[in-house]
Design an enzyme around this catalytic site. Sequence first.
Site, PDB file in Angstrom:
ATOM      1  N   GLY A  97       0.800  -1.371  -0.073  1.00  0.00           N
ATOM      2  CA  GLY A  97       0.111  -0.147  -0.140  1.00  0.00           C
ATOM      3  C   GLY A  97       0.876   1.280   0.001  1.00  0.00           C
ATOM      4  O   GLY A  97       1.954   1.134   0.200  1.00  0.00           O
ATOM      5  N   ARG A 100       3.893   6.258   1.672  1.00  0.00           N
ATOM      6  CA  ARG A 100       4.330   7.515   1.805  1.00  0.00           C
ATOM      7  C   ARG A 100       4.064   8.207   0.799  1.00  0.00           C
ATOM      8  O   ARG A 100       4.590   9.332   0.502  1.00  0.00           O
ATOM      9  CB  ARG A 100       5.780   7.591   2.158  1.00  0.00           C
ATOM     10  CG  ARG A 100       6.674   6.939   0.630  1.00  0.00           C
ATOM     11  CD  ARG A 100       7.672   7.253   0.611  1.00  0.00           C
ATOM     12  NE  ARG A 100       8.526   6.215  -0.609  1.00  0.00           N
ATOM     13  CZ  ARG A 100       9.545   6.360  -1.092  1.00  0.00           C
ATOM     14  NH1 ARG A 100      10.377   7.685  -0.616  1.00  0.00           N
ATOM     15  NH2 ARG A 100      10.272   5.845  -1.868  1.00  0.00           N
ATOM     16  N   LYS A 120       3.894  12.606  -2.768  1.00  0.00           N
ATOM     17  CA  LYS A 120       4.679  11.383  -2.478  1.00  0.00           C
ATOM     18  C   LYS A 120       5.712  11.932  -1.167  1.00  0.00           C
ATOM     19  O   LYS A 120       6.529  12.925  -1.643  1.00  0.00           O
ATOM     20  CB  LYS A 120       5.302  10.895  -3.577  1.00  0.00           C
ATOM     21  CG  LYS A 120       6.255   9.697  -3.266  1.00  0.00           C
ATOM     22  CD  LYS A 120       6.774   9.173  -4.593  1.00  0.00           C
ATOM     23  CE  LYS A 120       7.583   7.766  -4.286  1.00  0.00           C
ATOM     24  NZ  LYS A 120       8.349   7.506  -5.777  1.00  0.00           N
ATOM     25  N   ASP A 132       8.499   6.069   7.934  1.00  0.00           N
ATOM     26  CA  ASP A 132       7.968   7.384   8.267  1.00  0.00           C
ATOM     27  C   ASP A 132       7.211   8.436   7.241  1.00  0.00           C
ATOM     28  O   ASP A 132       6.754   9.610   7.575  1.00  0.00           O
ATOM     29  CB  ASP A 132       9.229   8.282   8.732  1.00  0.00           C
ATOM     30  CG  ASP A 132      10.120   8.562   7.534  1.00  0.00           C
ATOM     31  OD1 ASP A 132       9.637   8.256   6.318  1.00  0.00           O
ATOM     32  OD2 ASP A 132      11.076   9.219   7.567  1.00  0.00           O
ATOM     33  N   ARG A 183       3.121  13.995  -7.993  1.00  0.00           N
ATOM     34  CA  ARG A 183       3.304  13.125  -9.124  1.00  0.00           C
ATOM     35  C   ARG A 183       1.833  12.934  -9.792  1.00  0.00           C
ATOM     36  O   ARG A 183       0.915  12.912  -9.118  1.00  0.00           O
ATOM     37  CB  ARG A 183       3.572  11.592  -8.646  1.00  0.00           C
ATOM     38  CG  ARG A 183       3.871  10.555  -9.432  1.00  0.00           C
ATOM     39  CD  ARG A 183       4.697   9.497  -9.237  1.00  0.00           C
ATOM     40  NE  ARG A 183       3.825   8.631  -8.067  1.00  0.00           N
ATOM     41  CZ  ARG A 183       4.450   7.554  -7.628  1.00  0.00           C
ATOM     42  NH1 ARG A 183       5.944   7.219  -8.038  1.00  0.00           N
ATOM     43  NH2 ARG A 183       3.892   6.692  -6.922  1.00  0.00           N
ATOM     44  N   ASP A 259       4.631  -4.492  -7.355  1.00  0.00           N
ATOM     45  CA  ASP A 259       4.020  -2.942  -7.055  1.00  0.00           C
ATOM     46  C   ASP A 259       4.378  -1.995  -7.694  1.00  0.00           C
ATOM     47  O   ASP A 259       3.927  -0.819  -7.670  1.00  0.00           O
ATOM     48  CB  ASP A 259       4.117  -2.954  -5.472  1.00  0.00           C
ATOM     49  CG  ASP A 259       5.767  -3.133  -5.057  1.00  0.00           C
ATOM     50  OD1 ASP A 259       6.168  -3.998  -5.444  1.00  0.00           O
ATOM     51  OD2 ASP A 259       6.134  -2.093  -4.469  1.00  0.00           O
ATOM     52  N   ASN A 260       5.679  -1.998  -8.723  1.00  0.00           N
ATOM     53  CA  ASN A 260       6.164  -0.713  -9.238  1.00  0.00           C
ATOM     54  C   ASN A 260       6.129  -0.742 -10.801  1.00  0.00           C
ATOM     55  O   ASN A 260       6.621  -0.244 -11.524  1.00  0.00           O
ATOM     56  CB  ASN A 260       7.569  -0.572  -8.809  1.00  0.00           C
ATOM     57  CG  ASN A 260       7.863  -0.335  -7.462  1.00  0.00           C
ATOM     58  OD1 ASN A 260       7.071   0.277  -6.784  1.00  0.00           O
ATOM     59  ND2 ASN A 260       8.915  -0.746  -6.989  1.00  0.00           N
ATOM     60  N   ASP A 269       7.634   4.760 -10.299  1.00  0.00           N
ATOM     61  CA  ASP A 269       8.334   4.273  -8.997  1.00  0.00           C
ATOM     62  C   ASP A 269       9.993   3.863  -9.458  1.00  0.00           C
ATOM     63  O   ASP A 269      10.273   2.577  -9.030  1.00  0.00           O
ATOM     64  CB  ASP A 269       7.516   2.981  -8.270  1.00  0.00           C
ATOM     65  CG  ASP A 269       6.784   3.579  -7.341  1.00  0.00           C
ATOM     66  OD1 ASP A 269       6.565   4.791  -7.300  1.00  0.00           O
ATOM     67  OD2 ASP A 269       5.978   2.852  -6.600  1.00  0.00           O
TER      68      ASP A 269
HETATM   69  P1  AMP Z   1       8.875   1.499  -3.142  1.00  0.00           P
HETATM   70  O1  AMP Z   1      10.480   0.925  -2.590  1.00  0.00           O
HETATM   71  O2  AMP Z   1       9.166   3.182  -3.146  1.00  0.00           O
HETATM   72  O3  AMP Z   1       8.240   1.116  -4.071  1.00  0.00           O
HETATM   73  O4  AMP Z   1       8.034   1.105  -1.680  1.00  0.00           O
HETATM   74  C1  AMP Z   1       7.754  -0.122  -1.556  1.00  0.00           C
HETATM   75  C2  AMP Z   1       6.817   0.021  -0.433  1.00  0.00           C
HETATM   76  O5  AMP Z   1       7.400   0.614   0.927  1.00  0.00           O
HETATM   77  C3  AMP Z   1       5.796   0.706  -0.742  1.00  0.00           C
HETATM   78  O6  AMP Z   1       4.459   0.278   0.031  1.00  0.00           O
HETATM   79  C4  AMP Z   1       5.855   2.213   0.106  1.00  0.00           C
HETATM   80  O7  AMP Z   1       4.752   2.838   0.343  1.00  0.00           O
HETATM   81  C5  AMP Z   1       6.609   1.872   1.403  1.00  0.00           C
HETATM   82  N1  AMP Z   1       7.724   2.893   1.893  1.00  0.00           N
HETATM   83  C6  AMP Z   1       8.776   3.086   1.006  1.00  0.00           C
HETATM   84  N2  AMP Z   1       9.337   4.175   1.853  1.00  0.00           N
HETATM   85  C7  AMP Z   1       8.430   4.445   2.810  1.00  0.00           C
HETATM   86  C8  AMP Z   1       8.642   5.463   3.960  1.00  0.00           C
HETATM   87  N3  AMP Z   1       9.618   6.329   3.981  1.00  0.00           N
HETATM   88  N4  AMP Z   1       7.268   5.256   4.912  1.00  0.00           N
HETATM   89  C9  AMP Z   1       6.343   4.552   4.701  1.00  0.00           C
HETATM   90  N5  AMP Z   1       6.574   3.626   3.688  1.00  0.00           N
HETATM   91  C10 AMP Z   1       7.060   3.492   2.624  1.00  0.00           C
HETATM   92 MG    MG Z   2       6.622   1.320  -5.143  1.00  0.00          MG
END
Ligand code: AMP
Ligand code: MG
Length: 501
Positions: A97, A100, A120, A132, A183, A259-260, A269
């Site tokens: 989900g 952030r 974002k 966070d 975004r 998820d990306n 992403d």
């Molecule tokens: P990403 O690597 O950006 O594709 O993120 C993978 C997952 O980790 C997604 O569910 C993001 O929402 C979550 N995520 C990444 N960075 C953060 C963050 N700083 N705080 C909360 N969730 C995060």
């Molecule tokens: Mg992602």
Amino acid sequence: MTSSVREKTAAAAPIPFDNSYARLPQHFHAAAVPTPVSEPWLIKFNRPLAIELGLDADALEREGAAIFSGNAIPAGAEPLGMAYAGHQFGQFVPLLGDGRAILIGEVIDIHGRRRDIQLKGAGKTPYSRRGDGRAALGPVLREYIVSEAMFALGIPATRALAAVVTGEPVYRERVLPGGVITRVAASHIRVGTFQFLAARGDTEGLKVLSDHVIARHYPGIETQERPYLTLLQAVIERQASLIARWLCAGFIHGVMNTDNCAISGETIDFGPCAFLDAYDPAKVFSSIDRGGRYAYGRQPAIGQWNMARLAETLLPLLDPEPSEAVNLANDAIGNYGALFQTHWLTGMKAKIGLHTEEDGDLDLVQGLLSAMHRNETDFTLTFRKLCDAAEGSAKDGPLRDLFAGTADIDAWLAAWRERTGREPLSDAQTAAVMRAVNPAIIPRNHRIEQAIRAAEDDGDFSLFEALNDALARPYEDRPGFAAYAAPPAPSEEVLKTFCGT
Ligand code: AMP
Ligand code: MG
């Protein structure tokens, strides 16, 4: 909408929201209000994009720091986090989900297309787990630069409407300035969104999501005899086309988890993304991709793997008879290879000035790539200098200079000239057509790094501005921008990129 959201609407400029995802079943998303920040400052506002979206650009620019940081919620926003699952480096996680990122709503742009607007880095959501909810300034700038560069290159990708610094620190390996990127996407629906519902056994939800996706991204499919199979085929086709475009531009996404992977066919992403300097199919930049799963040359295969994960989620909708559903899904996935190969070969042939078809074309393309690999020549420069060579052998010099062993390239050039001699266009026309598909300027890693360093360390955004300007017209040789075409000096080379989460 919560009362705290309503209280904040007064100061905000109007964005003509037309939200549809918020209308989908409750478990598809969760309300998530941006957490205010102390001292937001607008670094960058993408005025042309705001106008394309049908927004009030003047008002947004005036109030950009508040709106694009999440401190002010524009009237009509219904901020939410989207639920999704995902295979991360092959491991399935049933609930990720938006941890952030907060979807503030959707608008219909001036071309009639529905577009998501998402903040974002705007604070925690119900999906934040231990995160966070914040983004560091560096990754915000990187995403801004690359999104807009992809747009200028003509590669489908999410866009960047604004970037702000929050005035607050974020804590990673070290303390970094925080940022928020706004975004814009055709939608943020991912393969992982389907996986989230499939993992819950929610076939009804999958049908609702599929119908939403068809109406939004693939209109017309609903009248087909097997709409969900046609949807799967259409997503596969767009993914094959997209990844072919990446390869033709030397782009490495970096983290092609399911998820990306956007269902719309946009690049999304691309945290630790990078463009190739020297050509090497095994190239990996991402610090977290230790096994090279998402290496440059593995991207086509991973695209197919991701599409197989999508197909699995759709099985209950493909046919009431499970074995027949599997057969249909397998056929659709099996077509991916040929679809990709056709897009890739068409794209690569255009890069070397070929538009007619002959048997040896694939060998000719591969011959050049092999010579490039052996000589470690710069991917972008090789093709750009080849455009000059298309004007006649007197202009071969700059291309030959890229190759340590000129015998390699000389043999190839001879074969290429013989082949292009059978194309209908004149040399000058061929060169012009080639320049329109072989960029002079790409977002080189060292330039991005320099822009981030200056911004993070000195609060100096001039390099970021200049780089955006240089990337806005990538297919032109513009006076004053020649330095941006150059590969890194050995001391400037970036070996690793980070997603900054
Ligand atoms: P990403 O690597 O950006 O594709 O993120 C993978 C997952 O980790 C997604 O569910 C993001 O929402 C979550 N995520 C990444 N960075 C953060 C963050 N700083 N705080 C909360 N969730 C995060
Ligand atoms: Mg992602």
